[in-house]
Motif scaffolding. Structure first.
Motif, PDB file in Angstrom:
ATOM      1  N   ASP A 118       1.437  -1.066  -0.184  1.00 30.21           N
ATOM      2  CA  ASP A 118       0.195  -0.203  -0.141  1.00 30.21           C
ATOM      3  C   ASP A 118       0.971   1.327  -0.153  1.00 30.21           C
ATOM      4  N   LEU A 119       2.084   1.113   1.313  1.00 27.61           N
ATOM      5  CA  LEU A 119       3.067   2.319   1.010  1.00 27.61           C
ATOM      6  C   LEU A 119       3.529   2.651  -0.252  1.00 27.61           C
ATOM      7  N   LYS A 120       3.968   1.383  -0.789  1.00 32.02           N
ATOM      8  CA  LYS A 120       4.587   1.497  -2.505  1.00 32.02           C
ATOM      9  C   LYS A 120       3.666   2.200  -2.787  1.00 32.02           C
ATOM     10  N   SER A 121       2.353   2.162  -3.047  1.00 31.63           N
ATOM     11  CA  SER A 121       1.312   2.315  -4.584  1.00 31.63           C
ATOM     12  C   SER A 121       1.049   4.009  -4.775  1.00 31.63           C
ATOM     13  N   ALA A 122       1.018   4.418  -2.644  1.00 32.60           N
ATOM     14  CA  ALA A 122       0.836   5.124  -2.511  1.00 32.60           C
ATOM     15  C   ALA A 122       1.899   6.195  -3.322  1.00 32.60           C
ATOM     16  N   VAL A 123       3.470   6.089  -2.609  1.00 31.96           N
ATOM     17  CA  VAL A 123       4.057   7.072  -3.788  1.00 31.96           C
ATOM     18  C   VAL A 123       4.166   6.566  -4.507  1.00 31.96           C
ATOM     19  N   SER A 124       3.981   5.792  -4.879  1.00 33.17           N
ATOM     20  CA  SER A 124       4.495   6.024  -6.677  1.00 33.17           C
ATOM     21  C   SER A 124       3.742   7.132  -7.531  1.00 33.17           C
ATOM     22  N   ALA A 125       2.274   6.703  -6.448  1.00 29.72           N
ATOM     23  CA  ALA A 125       1.370   7.438  -7.340  1.00 29.72           C
ATOM     24  C   ALA A 125       1.613   9.169  -7.497  1.00 29.72           C
ATOM     25  N   PHE A 126       1.694   9.260  -6.066  1.00 32.92           N
ATOM     26  CA  PHE A 126       2.303  10.822  -5.693  1.00 32.92           C
ATOM     27  C   PHE A 126       3.470  10.824  -7.143  1.00 32.92           C
ATOM     28  N   GLU A 127       4.425  10.347  -6.621  1.00 32.74           N
ATOM     29  CA  GLU A 127       6.138  10.545  -7.926  1.00 32.74           C
ATOM     30  C   GLU A 127       5.164  10.964  -9.178  1.00 32.74           C
ATOM     31  N   GLU A 128       4.234   9.914  -9.375  1.00 30.66           N
ATOM     32  CA  GLU A 128       3.691  10.233 -10.968  1.00 30.66           C
ATOM     33  C   GLU A 128       3.334  11.025 -11.446  1.00 30.66           C
ATOM     34  N   LEU A 129       1.747  11.823 -10.236  1.00 28.04           N
ATOM     35  CA  LEU A 129       1.478  12.790  -9.824  1.00 28.04           C
ATOM     36  C   LEU A 129       2.043  14.455  -9.988  1.00 28.04           C
ATOM     37  N   PRO A 160       3.524  15.190  11.846  1.00 27.34           N
ATOM     38  CA  PRO A 160       3.338  15.802  11.129  1.00 27.34           C
ATOM     39  C   PRO A 160       3.154  16.735  10.432  1.00 27.34           C
ATOM     40  N   MET A 161       3.301  18.197  12.032  1.00 27.93           N
ATOM     41  CA  MET A 161       3.747  19.234  11.156  1.00 27.93           C
ATOM     42  C   MET A 161       4.854  20.429  11.761  1.00 27.93           C
ATOM     43  N   ASP A 162       6.123  19.089  12.208  1.00 27.17           N
ATOM     44  CA  ASP A 162       7.538  19.127  12.311  1.00 27.17           C
ATOM     45  C   ASP A 162       7.880  19.084  10.510  1.00 27.17           C
ATOM     46  N   VAL A 163       8.719  19.607   9.911  1.00 30.43           N
ATOM     47  CA  VAL A 163       9.646  20.395   8.958  1.00 30.43           C
ATOM     48  C   VAL A 163       9.544  18.787   7.994  1.00 30.43           C
ATOM     49  N   ARG A 164      10.430  18.200   8.202  1.00 29.28           N
ATOM     50  CA  ARG A 164      10.960  17.256   8.256  1.00 29.28           C
ATOM     51  C   ARG A 164       9.790  15.802   7.530  1.00 29.28           C
ATOM     52  N   SER A 165       8.235  15.782   8.443  1.00 33.26           N
ATOM     53  CA  SER A 165       7.554  15.786   8.294  1.00 33.26           C
ATOM     54  C   SER A 165       7.085  15.979   6.427  1.00 33.26           C
ATOM     55  N   LYS A 166       6.842  17.284   6.715  1.00 37.57           N
ATOM     56  CA  LYS A 166       6.733  17.879   5.260  1.00 37.57           C
ATOM     57  C   LYS A 166       7.454  17.555   4.257  1.00 37.57           C
ATOM     58  N   ILE A 167       9.023  17.466   4.351  1.00 35.10           N
ATOM     59  CA  ILE A 167       9.139  17.527   2.913  1.00 35.10           C
ATOM     60  C   ILE A 167       9.743  15.491   2.835  1.00 35.10           C
ATOM     61  N   ALA A 168       8.911  14.503   4.264  1.00 34.51           N
ATOM     62  CA  ALA A 168       8.882  13.621   3.566  1.00 34.51           C
ATOM     63  C   ALA A 168       8.605  12.877   2.435  1.00 34.51           C
ATOM     64  N   PRO A 169       7.122  13.146   1.970  1.00 37.77           N
ATOM     65  CA  PRO A 169       6.954  12.576   0.787  1.00 37.77           C
ATOM     66  C   PRO A 169       7.439  12.850  -0.605  1.00 37.77           C
ATOM     67  N   LEU A 170       8.405  13.968  -0.396  1.00 37.01           N
ATOM     68  CA  LEU A 170       9.274  14.403  -1.626  1.00 37.01           C
ATOM     69  C   LEU A 170      10.625  13.348  -1.692  1.00 37.01           C
ATOM     70  N   GLU A 171      10.982  12.638  -0.861  1.00 33.44           N
ATOM     71  CA  GLU A 171      12.364  11.726  -0.625  1.00 33.44           C
ATOM     72  C   GLU A 171      12.063  10.772  -0.540  1.00 33.44           C
ATOM     73  N   VAL A 172      11.103   9.896   0.075  1.00 34.02           N
ATOM     74  CA  VAL A 172      10.408   9.071  -0.276  1.00 34.02           C
ATOM     75  C   VAL A 172      10.197   8.887  -2.133  1.00 34.02           C
ATOM     76  N   LYS A 173      11.169   7.559  -1.900  1.00 37.28           N
ATOM     77  CA  LYS A 173      10.918   7.079  -3.580  1.00 37.28           C
ATOM     78  C   LYS A 173      10.491   5.136  -3.973  1.00 37.28           C
ATOM     79  N   ALA A 174       9.083   4.944  -4.118  1.00 36.56           N
ATOM     80  CA  ALA A 174       9.117   3.985  -4.647  1.00 36.56           C
ATOM     81  C   ALA A 174       9.951   2.873  -4.798  1.00 36.56           C
ATOM     82  N   SER A 175      10.747   3.055  -6.083  1.00 37.79           N
ATOM     83  CA  SER A 175      11.881   2.629  -6.767  1.00 37.79           C
ATOM     84  C   SER A 175      12.932   2.094  -5.683  1.00 37.79           C
ATOM     85  N   LEU A 176      12.947   2.843  -4.705  1.00 41.22           N
ATOM     86  CA  LEU A 176      14.062   2.777  -3.988  1.00 41.22           C
ATOM     87  C   LEU A 176      14.329   2.083  -2.618  1.00 41.22           C
TER      88      LEU A 176
END
Lengths: 248, 556
Positions: A118-129, A160-176
């Protein structure tokens, strides 16, 4: 400066008149202040400095030992993830280093997740978008990112309000997520040290007018001193010229 | 005049306001508001230049020697405050933190040396150009020619960074390609320089100083106010911004403050921004010291800086103009690091992407959601800073060609009219050369300009220092010193260009580190001075006329 009117020799270091001697002494005094103020301070800074790790590095170091042992506790994985995000939140990271950090973070997120696919597909979908979005204010993009932030924040035990939380979606990659080789593993430790250990001393930790003292001294005070030295030189030269009736 | 202007104001004001609200993205298309501000300022410069244009050669070279101390100080500051100061300084600190402060210290500390060792004496020597001094003091036509050639090379090297800055700002305003922006910028600056001449430029420089400093400070006051720092004196208020960058600024403390892209005004702890020679910046203690030292001695050897002391009536005025000039310069230098600190937080979110460091001042204002017209004024200030310096440099370079090479060496009987014509031809040629090099975009603006400082530090500085303060300094010593300093310069610059072109020379890493293009004077200048002294001591004494002149005129 002149030795006599017969041979017409001048040398800054061998003045032969009162005027020349006075000028030489004043110039030497000012140059001495100038040298000590600029280079003396930086040398002191260098002598006193010690490599001091950020809190994130201490966290990483202790958790990495657990991870390397082969039986990491979930807390170890979360702490390592938090520390890696602390580095990824910094600017000016070398692209090759960023690649390793993204790889490590993605791998940790995968290990921490209970619903890995589920995580992989959610991250993948975000990356595509993200790849198809040209404007970062696009509503669909923002909504998807907003969905992913609490998921990843939860995995890494972050607010979730932590600065690091806000950048996490941009750094986690499904392919890695499923691979993190030994070479990257080895490089990661050095990379974390490079970005999280800094040269600090009492001069950098002491605060003055809101600045770290060394920064205030170099960026503000030295410039005041330079103007002051120039002003002093002009005033003293004018006074001397007036006293002895010297005209330009 | 009012009848002509009023309709223009009423027609253009709504256009300006509409255009301003439309240009909110960092990059993008043509920005009408900023473009109108930029064009207005440039037209203003040209008009003032025409009013005060050069009427003869004396005006062209030394502005009639009729400038006041404060006015001359403003001219010194305007002449000095280039794209490297306005745009490049913040870029260096944004990119490499505390390392960038070496440039702040280097570009201001050198004025102390310049004042206490040279300013008054240079004025008393009474020459027009640096090459004039070298030729007379070292009683050699050949050295005069070499001095002129070095002055031209320094001017070209210095101009390259300026043209890069002009190109970046034109690119931002017009939304065009960098190459085209540099070419257009070069054409505009050439027209301006040719029309106004030195007298116009001097008068303009005071106006330019005011425009530069006002355009730089207004956004800073707004930024500090908007983000709740001590805004009454942003040069001190930004200290807390630096500390926030170091310690990190949590989202919870941001109090709904966001950048223009909607990201929180927050950042993870980033001590590397302010800690000395941080390992992650790749910069070392040695490099900090070498840069500061090279820039300082380079300051005291730059022909276009030295030349400014000829425009004051008396040696006392030359001395006081340095004090005023340095103070006016420091106002900008106290402020520049604030842009880097704000820029660090405002661009902290990865979605902002990689920004061109040399335009970080403008991007910071944009990200801080400052009104686009004020951002436009800031960009126009950056262009003005580059313009004021480039015009001074082109005049210094063209004077070196027309006055020191053509008249003194090639054709001593040339009429003032012909001399002026050659000066203008040299200006055109230099502009073309600089434009071509600037298109290569070799390094950051500040670094490119630093090359000129090291070159001046290795060549001109030793000649002036020893020429003024030691009668034993003679022609043979000067030639030997120049060869030593010149060789170091050639090696450093060759390795730099080879590196940028992907060619690896022997011991490339070693030479590139110890003699990098922006700080090779740390070695070259002392070497040139030592060689100069040794050779001078072993060769024929300086002629009595020169020694007599030094005592009776320069040190009287």
């Amino acid at each position: 400066m002149e030795s006599s009117q017969n041979d017409y020799h001048i040398s800054f270091f061998k003045p032969t008149t009162d005027n020349a001697r006075r000028n030489r002494n004043m110039v030497l005094q000012l140059v001495l202040i100038w040298v000590v103020a600029i280079f003396g301070f930086q040398i002191t800074l260098k002598i006193l400095e010690k490599p001091v790790p950020e809190q994130a590095y201490t966290l990483f170091e202790s958790s990495w030992k657990g991870i390397e042992s082969g039986f990491p506790a979930p807390g170890d994985l979360q702490n390592a993830g938090q520390a890696i995000l602390s580095v990824l939140g910094k600017l000016s990271i070398i692209p090759e280093h960023k690649e390793v950090l993204d790889n490590a973070l993605s791998s940790l997120a995968y290990q921490l997740s209970m619903q890995k696919e589920d995580l992989k597909s959610a991250v993948s979908a975000f990356e595509e978008l993200a790849a198809s979005t040209t404007v970062i204010t696009d509503e669909a993009y923002l909504a998807k990112k907003k969905e992913l932030i609490p998921v990843l924040a939860g995995l890494f035990d972050l607010n979730p309000m932590d600065v690091r939380s806000k950048i996490a979606p941009l750094e986690v990659k499904a392919s890695l997520m499923e691979s993190f080789d030994d070479a990257s593993r080895e490089a990661l430790v050095d990379i974390m040290g490079l970005y999280l250990i800094h040269n600090r001393s009492v001069l950098t930790d002491f605060q003055f007018l809101g600045f770290p003292f060394h920064y205030f001294y170099t960026a503000v005070f030295l410039l005041i001193l330079f103007v002051g030295l120039c002003w002093l030189y002009c005033v003293r030269t004018d006074m001397f010229h007036k006293k002895y009736g010297i005209e330009d | 005049m009012k009848k002509i202007l009023l309709p223009f104001v009423f027609i253009s004001l709504p256009t300006l306001l509409n255009a301003a609200t439309a240009s909110t993205t960092l990059e993008g298309g043509f920005k009408v508001g900023p473009a109108i501000i930029l064009i207005t300022i440039l037209i203003l410069f040209v008009l003032v230049g025409i009013v005060f244009r050069a009427k003869d050669t004396t005006d062209f070279y030394a502005a009639g020697r009729g400038i006041s101390k404060v006015g001359s100080g403003m001219a010194i500051a305007s002449n000095w405050m280039s794209a490297a100061s306005f745009l490049g300084m913040a870029a260096l600190m944004y990119g490499s933190g505390y390392h960038g402060l070496a440039y702040v210290v280097g570009w201001t500390g050198g004025y102390v040396l310049l004042l206490i060792l040279m300013a008054g004496q240079i004025r008393k020597y009474g020459k027009y150009t640096a090459a004039d001094f070298i030729g007379d003091r070292y009683y050699s036509k050949s050295l005069r020619a070499v001095g002129a050639i070095i002055a031209i090379l320094i001017s070209i090297s210095y101009c390259v960074g300026q043209f890069g800055g002009i190109g970046l700002m034109f690119k931002w305003v017009m939304g065009i390609d960098y190459t085209l922006a540099v070419i257009i910028g070069g054409a505009v600056v050439l027209s301006y320089t040719l029309i106004s001449g030195m007298l116009g430029a001097t008068k303009n420089m005071q106006i330019q100083y005011v425009i530069i400093i006002v355009s730089f400070l207004i956004p800073l006051f707004i930024l500090t106010f908007k983000f709740d720092y001590f805004w009454l004196l942003p040069q001190i208020g930004y200290g807390s911004v630096v500390s926030d960058v170091i310690n990190g600024l949590p989202v919870q403390e941001a109090q709904n403050l966001v950048n223009s892209l909607g990201h929180d005004f927050a950042i993870v702890p980033s001590p590397e921004f302010a800690m000395p020679w941080d390992p992650s910046t790749g910069k070392t203690f040695f490099q900090w010291i070498a840069i500061a030292f090279s820039l300082m001695i380079g300051t005291a050897g730059l022909p276009h800086v030295i030349q400014r002391f000829y425009v004051v009536p008396k040696a006392r005025d030359a001395r006081w103009s340095v004090v005023w000039g340095l103070f006016f310069i420091c106002i900008l230098y106290w402020s520049a690091p604030a842009y880097a600190a704000f820029g660090k937080i405002l661009s902290a979110h990865p979605e902002v992407g990689t920004l061109a460091k040399d335009a970080i001042v403008v991007y910071t204002a944009q990200l801080g959601n400052i009104h686009p017209l004020i951002v436009g004024l800031l960009a126009a200030g950056g262009v003005s800073a580059a313009f004021s310096t480039v015009s001074g440099l082109l005049v210094a370079g063209s004077s070196a060609f027309a006055h020191d090479l053509y008249v003194r060496v090639i054709n001593p009987d040339a009429s003032p009219k012909k001399q002026l014509l050659y000066a203008r031809l040299a200006t055109i040629l230099m502009t073309i050369i600089v434009t071509l090099i600037a298109l290569k975009n070799f390094a950051l603006i500040g670094q490119l300009v630093a090359v000129a400082f090291s070159l001046a530090g290795c060549t001109i500085f030793p000649l002036f220092l020893l020429g003024i303060w030691w009668s034993g300094s003679n022609k043979a010593g000067a030639i030997a010193g120049l060869i030593a300093g010149g060789l170091v310069s050639i090696v450093a610059i060759t390795y730099f260009i080879a590196g940028k072109s992907g060619v690896s020379l022997p011991a490339h890493e070693f030479i590139s580190y110890w003699l990098e293009a922006w700080y090779f004077a740390w070695f070259g200048a002392p070497l040139a001075i030592i060689v100069h002294i040794i050779v001078a001591r072993m060769t024929k004494e300086t002629p009595i006329e020169i020694r007599k002149f030094l005592i009776e005129q320069v040190h009287s």
